[in-house]
Design a protein around this motif. Structure first.
Motif, PDB file in Angstrom:
ATOM      1  N   SER A 112       0.843  -1.201   0.000  1.00  0.00           N
ATOM      2  CA  SER A 112       0.000   0.000   0.000  1.00  0.00           C
ATOM      3  C   SER A 112       0.877   1.250   0.000  1.00  0.00           C
ATOM      4  N   GLN A 113       0.328   2.302  -0.575  1.00  0.00           N
ATOM      5  CA  GLN A 113       1.061   3.562  -0.683  1.00  0.00           C
ATOM      6  C   GLN A 113       0.083   4.717  -0.489  1.00  0.00           C
ATOM      7  N   THR A 114       0.490   5.659   0.386  1.00  0.00           N
ATOM      8  CA  THR A 114      -0.310   6.855   0.608  1.00  0.00           C
ATOM      9  C   THR A 114       0.159   7.962  -0.326  1.00  0.00           C
ATOM     10  N   PHE A 115      -0.783   8.581  -1.006  1.00  0.00           N
ATOM     11  CA  PHE A 115      -0.483   9.679  -1.920  1.00  0.00           C
ATOM     12  C   PHE A 115      -1.029  10.976  -1.313  1.00  0.00           C
ATOM     13  N   GLU A 116      -0.092  11.888  -1.019  1.00  0.00           N
ATOM     14  CA  GLU A 116      -0.491  13.164  -0.423  1.00  0.00           C
ATOM     15  C   GLU A 116      -1.064  14.085  -1.497  1.00  0.00           C
ATOM     16  N   ARG A 117      -2.091  14.801  -1.124  1.00  0.00           N
ATOM     17  CA  ARG A 117      -2.717  15.763  -2.018  1.00  0.00           C
ATOM     18  C   ARG A 117      -2.708  17.142  -1.363  1.00  0.00           C
ATOM     19  N   GLY A 118      -2.993  18.158  -2.142  1.00  0.00           N
ATOM     20  CA  GLY A 118      -3.019  19.513  -1.603  1.00  0.00           C
ATOM     21  C   GLY A 118      -1.652  20.150  -1.472  1.00  0.00           C
ATOM     22  N   ASN A 119      -0.646  19.591  -2.180  1.00  0.00           N
ATOM     23  CA  ASN A 119       0.722  20.150  -2.142  1.00  0.00           C
ATOM     24  C   ASN A 119       1.260  20.196  -0.715  1.00  0.00           C
ATOM     25  N   LYS A 120       0.948  19.190   0.077  1.00  0.00           N
ATOM     26  CA  LYS A 120       1.419  19.197   1.467  1.00  0.00           C
ATOM     27  C   LYS A 120       2.937  19.130   1.548  1.00  0.00           C
ATOM     28  N   ALA A 121       3.554  18.287   0.718  1.00  0.00           N
ATOM     29  CA  ALA A 121       5.010  18.164   0.764  1.00  0.00           C
ATOM     30  C   ALA A 121       5.680  19.478   0.377  1.00  0.00           C
ATOM     31  N   GLY A 122       5.179  20.121  -0.661  1.00  0.00           N
ATOM     32  CA  GLY A 122       5.761  21.401  -1.067  1.00  0.00           C
ATOM     33  C   GLY A 122       5.611  22.460   0.006  1.00  0.00           C
ATOM     34  N   LEU A 123       4.465  22.490   0.661  1.00  0.00           N
ATOM     35  CA  LEU A 123       4.266  23.467   1.730  1.00  0.00           C
ATOM     36  C   LEU A 123       5.147  23.166   2.935  1.00  0.00           C
ATOM     37  N   ARG A 124       5.340  21.881   3.237  1.00  0.00           N
ATOM     38  CA  ARG A 124       6.253  21.533   4.331  1.00  0.00           C
ATOM     39  C   ARG A 124       7.677  22.005   4.021  1.00  0.00           C
TER      40      ARG A 124
END
Length: 436
Positions: A112-124
């Motif tokens: 399984s793999q979680t895909f982040e949405r909402g540009n969370k990684a970029g904002l972090r």
């Protein structure tokens, strides 16, 4: 040039080659020789600043903090790792015959793999980078403020040296006067009361010398801590002269605003506003649902078919909580960062005004002491000494003149130190220190 001039050790070619070899050897030796440490017994302010940049503990702590903030940027950019799962079920006593692959065990392997949405990684990443910029500016501000502290400690040491020298000279003068006065007492030229009065001031001069020695040791310890030379504090001697009188440049209007904006403490506050803004966007992005996708392979011998494949998709359901607390907290932090920026700018402007005023007032005091008070005190003391040696005045008059001269000389040293430290504070208030 003949053949033998080239091949014989005394020929010009050999001499040139030997000279070249010696020069290369000398350059190599000089490159390998470490730079000599500054002489602590004759320490200049420039040498003290060199040691300060290399050894100051506050600067080292600021550099470590920056390293940690830069590591946080790497952490912020990390994506969620996939999850691998293996499970078995339907295990019974009768596993069946055959090879292990034919045993009746239901085995499931899933990924399984979680895909982040909402540009969370970029904002972090943006938030962590803004915080790293703030920490970097904090380090520059630490260098700016600590440099002013270093210069103040250096001039405190210089003042302590001057005070010790003045008190020692005063005590030596009293020793000579006491010797001469005792001879005159034996000859009957002076009264015993005059000798007693002189001896009281001579003992007071010795006490002042001992106090000046203690102040010197305290100043040495303070400077030694700042340059990382704690074990060699007793060796420290300031070698520079007092700084020349200099009128600082005044700033107002747009020039003052530009100067304030360039200060590292203001830039750190601005970076924290940017970080709070990105953190606010990140808190809002929490309401964007992440998707977790999975795939699995199931093997159960005895079934037909024995292998099967499955897929799954999961999303969170915001039925009870919608991240209102995180968003409100981020909004509060953003408002606090903006207010802190205004506070830092106001403090910087007040620091500029105070530093300029301190330099101007202390420069006037130095000029007045140099040109008027000190010259007048020295002239009065010389006249009193001469008159006393001729018997024209009494011992109390010469003692008063000596006290006045000593007090004026000590005040001159104190005023010089005040001006030097005020000038250092002005330069720190207008400084934009380089990156640590």
């Amino acid at each position: 040039m003949n053949f033998f001039d080239c091949v014989t050790p005394t020929g010009p070619v050999w001499r040139n080659a030997a000279a070249l070899l010696l020069s290369v050897t000398a350059l190599s030796a000089s490159a390998q020789t470490p730079t000599a440490a500054p002489a602590l017994e004759a320490l200049t302010l420039r040498a003290a600043e060199t040691l300060f940049l290399e050894r100051n503990r506050e600067l080292l702590a600021a550099r470590r903090a920056l390293e940690g903030a830069e590591a946080d940027v790497v952490t912020a950019g990390a994506r969620p790792n996939p999850n691998l799962s293996i499970s078995t079920s339907s295990i019974s006593r009768t596993l069946g015959g055959g090879s292990p692959a034919d045993k009746r065990i239901d085995t499931i392997v899933g990924l399984s793999q979680t895909f982040e949405r909402g540009n969370k990684a970029g904002l972090r990443i943006d938030t962590a980078q803004a915080i790293a910029n703030a920490v970097r500016s904090d380090g520059r501000d630490v260098e700016r403020t600590q440099r002013a502290v270093l210069q103040g400690a250096y001039f405190d040491l210089l003042q302590a040296q001057d005070k010790l020298r003045i008190t020692r000279e005063t005590a030596a003068l009293f020793d000579k006067s006491m010797d001469a006065l005792n001879l005159r007492l034996k000859a009957g030229d002076v009264a015993a009361m005059d000798v007693s009065r002189m001896s009281v001031d001579a003992l007071r001069a010795l006490n002042e010398t001992r106090g000046a020695q203690a102040e010197l040791e305290k100043a040495q310890s303070a400077l030694a801590y700042l340059i990382g030379a704690d074990q060699d504090a007793a060796r420290l001697r300031a070698a520079d002269n007092w700084p020349a009188l200099d009128k600082p440049e005044t700033f107002d209007g747009k020039a003052a605003d530009a100067l304030i904006d360039a200060r590292p403490d203001v830039q750190a506050a601005q970076a924290r506003v940017a970080a709070a803004d990105k953190a606010r966007d990140l808190a809002r992005a929490l309401r964007t649902r992440d998707i977790t996708a999975g795939a699995q392979v199931e093997r159960f011998p005895g079934n037909d078919p024995r292998n099967s494949v499955g897929f799954s998709v999961s999303v969170p359901l915001f039925t009870r909580y919608y991240f209102d607390g995180e968003i409100r907290r981020a909004e509060s932090d953003y408002a606090a960062a903006q207010e802190n920026l205004q506070r830092v700018r106001a403090l910087a402007a007040a620091e500029l005004r105070k530093a300029a005023s301190d330099v101007a007032s202390s420069a006037e005091r130095v000029k007045r002491l140099r040109e008027v008070l000190l010259a007048a005190a020295e002239k009065a003391a010389q006249g009193a000494e001469f008159a006393y040696s001729r018997g024209a005045i009494g011992v109390m008059d010469v003692l008063d003149a000596r006290r006045q001269l000593t007090a004026t000389r000590l005040e001159a040293a104190a005023v010089q130190a005040d001006y030097a430290k005020a000038l250092a504070a002005w330069r720190a208030a207008t400084a934009n220190a380089p990156n640590p």
